[in-house]
Design a protein around this motif. Structure first.
Motif, PDB file in Angstrom:
ATOM      1  N   SER A  54      -5.663 -10.361   0.296  1.00  0.00           N
ATOM      2  CA  SER A  54      -4.920  -9.574  -0.695  1.00  0.00           C
ATOM      3  C   SER A  54      -3.636 -10.256  -1.141  1.00  0.00           C
ATOM      4  O   SER A  54      -3.134  -9.992  -2.231  1.00  0.00           O
ATOM      5  CB  SER A  54      -4.581  -8.198  -0.129  1.00  0.00           C
ATOM      6  OG  SER A  54      -5.751  -7.489   0.203  1.00  0.00           O
ATOM      7  N   ASP A  89       0.853  -1.195   0.000  1.00  0.00           N
ATOM      8  CA  ASP A  89       0.000   0.000   0.000  1.00  0.00           C
ATOM      9  C   ASP A  89       0.886   1.241   0.000  1.00  0.00           C
ATOM     10  O   ASP A  89       1.819   1.346   0.802  1.00  0.00           O
ATOM     11  CB  ASP A  89      -0.892   0.027   1.237  1.00  0.00           C
ATOM     12  CG  ASP A  89      -2.015  -0.990   1.188  1.00  0.00           C
ATOM     13  OD1 ASP A  89      -1.895  -1.961   0.411  1.00  0.00           O
ATOM     14  OD2 ASP A  89      -2.997  -0.830   1.929  1.00  0.00           O
ATOM     15  N   THR A 135      -5.520   4.231  -0.418  1.00  0.00           N
ATOM     16  CA  THR A 135      -4.138   4.055  -0.856  1.00  0.00           C
ATOM     17  C   THR A 135      -4.076   3.502  -2.277  1.00  0.00           C
ATOM     18  O   THR A 135      -5.024   2.886  -2.764  1.00  0.00           O
ATOM     19  CB  THR A 135      -3.412   3.083   0.084  1.00  0.00           C
ATOM     20  OG1 THR A 135      -4.276   1.974   0.363  1.00  0.00           O
ATOM     21  CG2 THR A 135      -3.033   3.761   1.399  1.00  0.00           C
ATOM     22  N   MET A 160      -2.010  -5.301  -6.040  1.00  0.00           N
ATOM     23  CA  MET A 160      -3.271  -5.896  -5.595  1.00  0.00           C
ATOM     24  C   MET A 160      -4.163  -6.199  -6.800  1.00  0.00           C
ATOM     25  O   MET A 160      -4.352  -5.353  -7.682  1.00  0.00           O
ATOM     26  CB  MET A 160      -3.989  -4.971  -4.621  1.00  0.00           C
ATOM     27  CG  MET A 160      -5.205  -5.605  -3.959  1.00  0.00           C
ATOM     28  SD  MET A 160      -5.869  -4.529  -2.664  1.00  0.00           S
ATOM     29  CE  MET A 160      -7.207  -5.551  -2.052  1.00  0.00           C
ATOM     30  N   ASN A 178      -2.821   0.620  -4.065  1.00  0.00           N
ATOM     31  CA  ASN A 178      -2.501  -0.721  -3.588  1.00  0.00           C
ATOM     32  C   ASN A 178      -1.732  -1.477  -4.675  1.00  0.00           C
ATOM     33  O   ASN A 178      -2.316  -2.160  -5.522  1.00  0.00           O
ATOM     34  CB  ASN A 178      -3.791  -1.442  -3.188  1.00  0.00           C
ATOM     35  CG  ASN A 178      -4.558  -0.658  -2.142  1.00  0.00           C
ATOM     36  OD1 ASN A 178      -3.998  -0.228  -1.147  1.00  0.00           O
ATOM     37  ND2 ASN A 178      -5.840  -0.436  -2.405  1.00  0.00           N
ATOM     38  N   CYS A 202       1.546  -5.358   2.850  1.00  0.00           N
ATOM     39  CA  CYS A 202       0.150  -5.500   3.275  1.00  0.00           C
ATOM     40  C   CYS A 202      -0.077  -6.678   4.218  1.00  0.00           C
ATOM     41  O   CYS A 202       0.547  -7.740   4.092  1.00  0.00           O
ATOM     42  CB  CYS A 202      -0.733  -5.636   2.040  1.00  0.00           C
ATOM     43  SG  CYS A 202      -2.486  -5.796   2.422  1.00  0.00           S
ATOM     44  N   PRO A 228      -6.849   1.129   2.818  1.00  0.00           N
ATOM     45  CA  PRO A 228      -5.888   0.260   3.492  1.00  0.00           C
ATOM     46  C   PRO A 228      -6.567  -0.545   4.593  1.00  0.00           C
ATOM     47  O   PRO A 228      -7.442  -0.031   5.294  1.00  0.00           O
ATOM     48  CB  PRO A 228      -4.855   1.241   4.074  1.00  0.00           C
ATOM     49  CG  PRO A 228      -5.586   2.547   4.168  1.00  0.00           C
ATOM     50  CD  PRO A 228      -6.545   2.558   3.029  1.00  0.00           C
ATOM     51  N   CYS A 265      -2.431  -2.345   7.427  1.00  0.00           N
ATOM     52  CA  CYS A 265      -1.744  -1.306   6.647  1.00  0.00           C
ATOM     53  C   CYS A 265      -2.056   0.086   7.197  1.00  0.00           C
ATOM     54  O   CYS A 265      -1.178   0.950   7.245  1.00  0.00           O
ATOM     55  CB  CYS A 265      -2.152  -1.397   5.179  1.00  0.00           C
ATOM     56  SG  CYS A 265      -1.388  -2.786   4.325  1.00  0.00           S
TER      57      CYS A 265
END
Length: 201
Positions: free
Chosen positions: A184, A38, A136, A141, A138, A179, A96, A115
């Motif tokens: 995730s 993140d 954020t 992700m 990411n 993270c 996050p 996060c």
């Protein structure tokens, strides 16, 4: 590309905060694969200016930001340009993970790294209060969107050693995490490496 002037190893389920000068390049590396990072950024000279998911997605007209796209602030000012992206799939929709994330989504009320709290810990020394931290970027992700609008979080498609490089378009205060959310990261927590290149403007 010049050699990195600073390298940081972010241990699993932790984070870091640092300053980035305009013109410097931030490389975020997934050293082992399938690990999300993140990223949040603020104008180093005015903390009310912050990285904006809405502005960035709006101006790019895509939720999948990659090489050549610009990440904008809430004031529509460029903060980063993505110079190189070896993965091509990142998320800028979801917030996050926080202690409440694990309570509401996972039903886990036990203490759990997050996060959000890692960003709070590492950005507080720069004068950034928790309520200033929005959605954020990411990195790595993998969020898929069904026709119905339902979101599915899949394993990151990043492989060991792959990275994304972002050039700072203003002086920034940056937070980056490895993270802490099980979904995730394909249920396995790993570290993240970062490198800072260039002296900046």
């Amino acid at each position: 590309m010049e050699h990195a002037i600073e390298c940081r190893h972010i241990e699993r389920q932790s984070g870091t905060g640092f300053r980035l000068k305009r013109g410097q390049i931030l490389r975020v590396i997934d050293p082992m694969g399938e690990q999300v990072a993140d990223l949040m950024a603020f104008n180093a000279h005015d903390l009310d200016e912050v990285l904006s998911s809405g502005r960035s997605i709006d101006y790019a007209n895509t939720i999948y930001l990659t090489t050549g796209h610009v990440l904008y602030s809430n004031r529509s000012t460029p903060m980063f340009t993505i110079l190189e992206d070896q993965v091509g799939r990142h998320d800028f929709l979801l917030t996050p993970c926080s202690p409440e994330t694990f309570q509401i989504i996972y039903g886990n009320y036990a203490p759990h790294p997050s996060c959000f709290m890692n960003l709070v810990e590492n950005l507080t020394p720069f004068g950034i209060a928790p309520d200033r931290i929005p959605t954020t970027f990411n990195i790595f992700m993998n969020v898929r969107i069904a026709e119905s609008g339902e979101l599915t979080i899949g394993p990151p498609i990043s492989k060991a050693g792959q990275y994304i490089e972002l050039q700072a378009e203003m002086d920034l205060i940056v937070g980056v995490t490895a993270c802490s959310a099980e979904l995730s990261n394909n249920h396995s927590f790993k570290p993240i490496d970062i490198e800072i290149r260039g002296q900046g403007a």
